[in-house]
Design a protein around this motif. Structure first.
Motif, PDB file in Angstrom:
ATOM      1  N   ALA A  35       1.106  -1.193  -0.045  1.00  0.00           N
ATOM      2  CA  ALA A  35       0.150  -0.286   0.089  1.00  0.00           C
ATOM      3  C   ALA A  35       0.926   1.390   0.006  1.00  0.00           C
ATOM      4  O   ALA A  35       2.112   1.269   0.233  1.00  0.00           O
ATOM      5  N   ASN A  36       0.338   2.282  -0.085  1.00  0.00           N
ATOM      6  CA  ASN A  36       0.701   3.615  -0.048  1.00  0.00           C
ATOM      7  C   ASN A  36       1.320   3.787   1.381  1.00  0.00           C
ATOM      8  O   ASN A  36       0.835   3.515   2.225  1.00  0.00           O
ATOM      9  N   GLY A  37       2.749   4.320   1.210  1.00  0.00           N
ATOM     10  CA  GLY A  37       3.259   4.644   2.501  1.00  0.00           C
ATOM     11  C   GLY A  37       4.077   3.262   3.203  1.00  0.00           C
ATOM     12  O   GLY A  37       4.613   3.243   4.177  1.00  0.00           O
ATOM     13  N   ALA A  38       3.772   2.240   2.568  1.00  0.00           N
ATOM     14  CA  ALA A  38       4.355   0.673   3.262  1.00  0.00           C
ATOM     15  C   ALA A  38       5.932   0.888   3.206  1.00  0.00           C
ATOM     16  O   ALA A  38       6.563   0.289   4.191  1.00  0.00           O
ATOM     17  N   GLY A  39       6.622   1.615   2.465  1.00  0.00           N
ATOM     18  CA  GLY A  39       8.091   1.776   2.300  1.00  0.00           C
ATOM     19  C   GLY A  39       8.705   1.211   1.192  1.00  0.00           C
ATOM     20  O   GLY A  39       9.953   1.174   1.102  1.00  0.00           O
ATOM     21  N   LYS A  40       7.839   1.042   0.147  1.00  0.00           N
ATOM     22  CA  LYS A  40       8.507   0.577  -1.108  1.00  0.00           C
ATOM     23  C   LYS A  40       9.614   1.516  -1.795  1.00  0.00           C
ATOM     24  O   LYS A  40      10.710   0.755  -2.221  1.00  0.00           O
ATOM     25  N   SER A  41       9.180   2.577  -1.888  1.00  0.00           N
ATOM     26  CA  SER A  41      10.127   3.741  -2.538  1.00  0.00           C
ATOM     27  C   SER A  41      11.328   3.877  -1.699  1.00  0.00           C
ATOM     28  O   SER A  41      12.522   4.058  -2.286  1.00  0.00           O
ATOM     29  N   THR A  42      10.896   3.646  -0.277  1.00  0.00           N
ATOM     30  CA  THR A  42      12.355   3.924   0.432  1.00  0.00           C
ATOM     31  C   THR A  42      13.252   2.599   0.205  1.00  0.00           C
ATOM     32  O   THR A  42      14.374   3.122   0.415  1.00  0.00           O
ATOM     33  N   LEU A  43      12.859   1.472   0.071  1.00  0.00           N
ATOM     34  CA  LEU A  43      13.745   0.386  -0.085  1.00  0.00           C
ATOM     35  C   LEU A  43      14.347   0.477  -1.565  1.00  0.00           C
ATOM     36  O   LEU A  43      15.531   0.433  -1.450  1.00  0.00           O
TER      37      LEU A  43
HETATM   38  P1  ATP Z   1       4.149   5.419  -2.021  1.00  0.00           P
HETATM   39  O1  ATP Z   1       3.590   4.759  -2.965  1.00  0.00           O
HETATM   40  O2  ATP Z   1       3.394   6.443  -1.538  1.00  0.00           O
HETATM   41  O3  ATP Z   1       5.632   5.869  -2.769  1.00  0.00           O
HETATM   42  P2  ATP Z   1       5.754   3.721  -0.514  1.00  0.00           P
HETATM   43  O4  ATP Z   1       5.405   2.333  -0.051  1.00  0.00           O
HETATM   44  O5  ATP Z   1       6.889   3.888  -1.554  1.00  0.00           O
HETATM   45  O6  ATP Z   1       4.898   4.600  -0.739  1.00  0.00           O
HETATM   46  P3  ATP Z   1       7.435   5.310   0.962  1.00  0.00           P
HETATM   47  O7  ATP Z   1       7.398   6.629   0.240  1.00  0.00           O
HETATM   48  O8  ATP Z   1       8.906   4.536   1.030  1.00  0.00           O
HETATM   49  O9  ATP Z   1       6.157   4.430   0.721  1.00  0.00           O
HETATM   50  O10 ATP Z   1       7.144   5.742   2.759  1.00  0.00           O
HETATM   51  C1  ATP Z   1       7.337   4.960   3.790  1.00  0.00           C
HETATM   52  C2  ATP Z   1       7.308   5.659   4.945  1.00  0.00           C
HETATM   53  O11 ATP Z   1       8.304   6.834   5.278  1.00  0.00           O
HETATM   54  C3  ATP Z   1       6.081   6.593   5.059  1.00  0.00           C
HETATM   55  O12 ATP Z   1       5.322   6.644   6.155  1.00  0.00           O
HETATM   56  C4  ATP Z   1       6.342   7.869   4.539  1.00  0.00           C
HETATM   57  O13 ATP Z   1       5.340   8.968   5.170  1.00  0.00           O
HETATM   58  C5  ATP Z   1       7.775   7.954   5.247  1.00  0.00           C
HETATM   59  N1  ATP Z   1       8.678   8.843   4.223  1.00  0.00           N
HETATM   60  C6  ATP Z   1       8.865   8.706   3.164  1.00  0.00           C
HETATM   61  N2  ATP Z   1       9.637   9.787   2.746  1.00  0.00           N
HETATM   62  C7  ATP Z   1      10.064  10.376   3.889  1.00  0.00           C
HETATM   63  C8  ATP Z   1      10.892  11.624   4.285  1.00  0.00           C
HETATM   64  N3  ATP Z   1      11.770  12.119   3.027  1.00  0.00           N
HETATM   65  N4  ATP Z   1      10.787  12.145   5.434  1.00  0.00           N
HETATM   66  C9  ATP Z   1      10.158  11.434   6.322  1.00  0.00           C
HETATM   67  N5  ATP Z   1       9.251  10.383   6.162  1.00  0.00           N
HETATM   68  C10 ATP Z   1       9.282   9.941   5.004  1.00  0.00           C
END
Ligand code: ATP
Length: 235
Positions: A35-43
């Motif tokens: 889901a949105n915000g799961a952390g996928k982009s962060t990985l």
């Molecule tokens: P999306 O599809 O919305 O990109 P995602 O699964 O890729 O979602 P991430 O963008 O990796 O999720 O975000 C993971 C968590 O880290 C979320 O809770 C988000 O709010 C938080 N987060 C992401 N980027 C930052 C940042 N630059 N500073 C602080 N928190 C962040």
């Protein structure tokens, strides 16, 4: 090819990745859904070194890259097409592609340009047009093509389907398959569009709140009741 072990990533005191283990083998398409915000982009971004993993190992072709600067990671053969595409809007298509090739040996430029124009004929037609004037789908193609111009061995794609019409999404996914099959390119695909991503991928992982909760082949995950309920039905 890429082995991620016990990776933790923080934004300040927020722990976005809570001990990730994952493997990507040469020649595979591996998808990460959630889901949105799961952390996928962060990985995906942690693999590229920004943000840096606070702990854990990310081993690419035998070398731990977890603490290397991003430009060195790119130089080792990893390229990403970031979420939201982030092409250079004022530069022409061809100039964007030249930027992608900046870390590659210049002797390959012309040949590589022809190769990406064969994969994306639309970009050839629009070679002199500014990036910002392209349609959403064309910009996505340009972002992938730009990543290919660095001659990566591992291609990271962050939500290539985001905001695109279904017919364009199908085109983009079939092109990803073609790049994988014809060039043997290893692909890591982050997607919210679980249905398309799991149909395309050899294997997949499911992320919930910074933790991998499930993994399996694309087919296994497509028929998994939990995955169906959370990511496929009604969506
Ligand atoms: P999306 O599809 O919305 O990109 P995602 O699964 O890729 O979602 P991430 O963008 O990796 O999720 O975000 C993971 C968590 O880290 C979320 O809770 C988000 O709010 C938080 N987060 C992401 N980027 C930052 C940042 N630059 N500073 C602080 N928190 C962040």
């Amino acid at each position: 090819m890429l082995t991620i072990s016990r990776v933790h990533t923080f934004y300040g005191h927020i722990e976005a990745l809570k001990g990730i283990d994952m493997e990507i083998n040469q020649g595979e398409i591996v998808t990460l859904i959630g889901a949105n915000g799961a952390g996928k982009s962060t990985l995906l971004m942690t693999i590229c070194g920004t943000p840096r993993a606070r702990s854990g190992r990310i081993v690419f072709e035998g070398k731990d890259i977890a603490q290397l600067p991003t430009y060195e990671i790119m130089r080792l053969g990893i390229a990403q097409s970031p979420e939201g595409r982030r092409i250079f809007p004022r530069m022409s298509v061809q100039e964007n592609l030249r930027m992608g090739a900046i870390t590659a040996d210049p002797q390959y430029f012309e040949g590589d340009l022809e190769r990406v124009f064969t994969i994306f004929p639309r970009l050839k037609e629009r070679a002199t047009q500014r990036g910002g004037t392209l349609s959403g789908g064309e910009q996505q193609m340009l972002a992938i093509a730009r990543a290919l111009m660095s001659r990566p061995r591992l291609l990271l794609l962050d939500e290539p389907s985001l905001g695109l019409a279904p017919i364009i999404v199908r085109q983009i996914f079939s092109t990803i398959k073609e790049i994988n099959q014809q060039q043997g390119m290893t692909v890591f695909l982050v997607e919210q569009n679980a249905n398309h991503a799991l149909k395309l991928a050899h294997r997949g992982y499911v992320m919930v709140n910074g933790v991998i909760t499930l993994s399996g082949t694309g087919q296994e995950l497509l028929s998994n009741a939990e995955v169906r309920a959370a990511y496929l039905e009604g969506g």
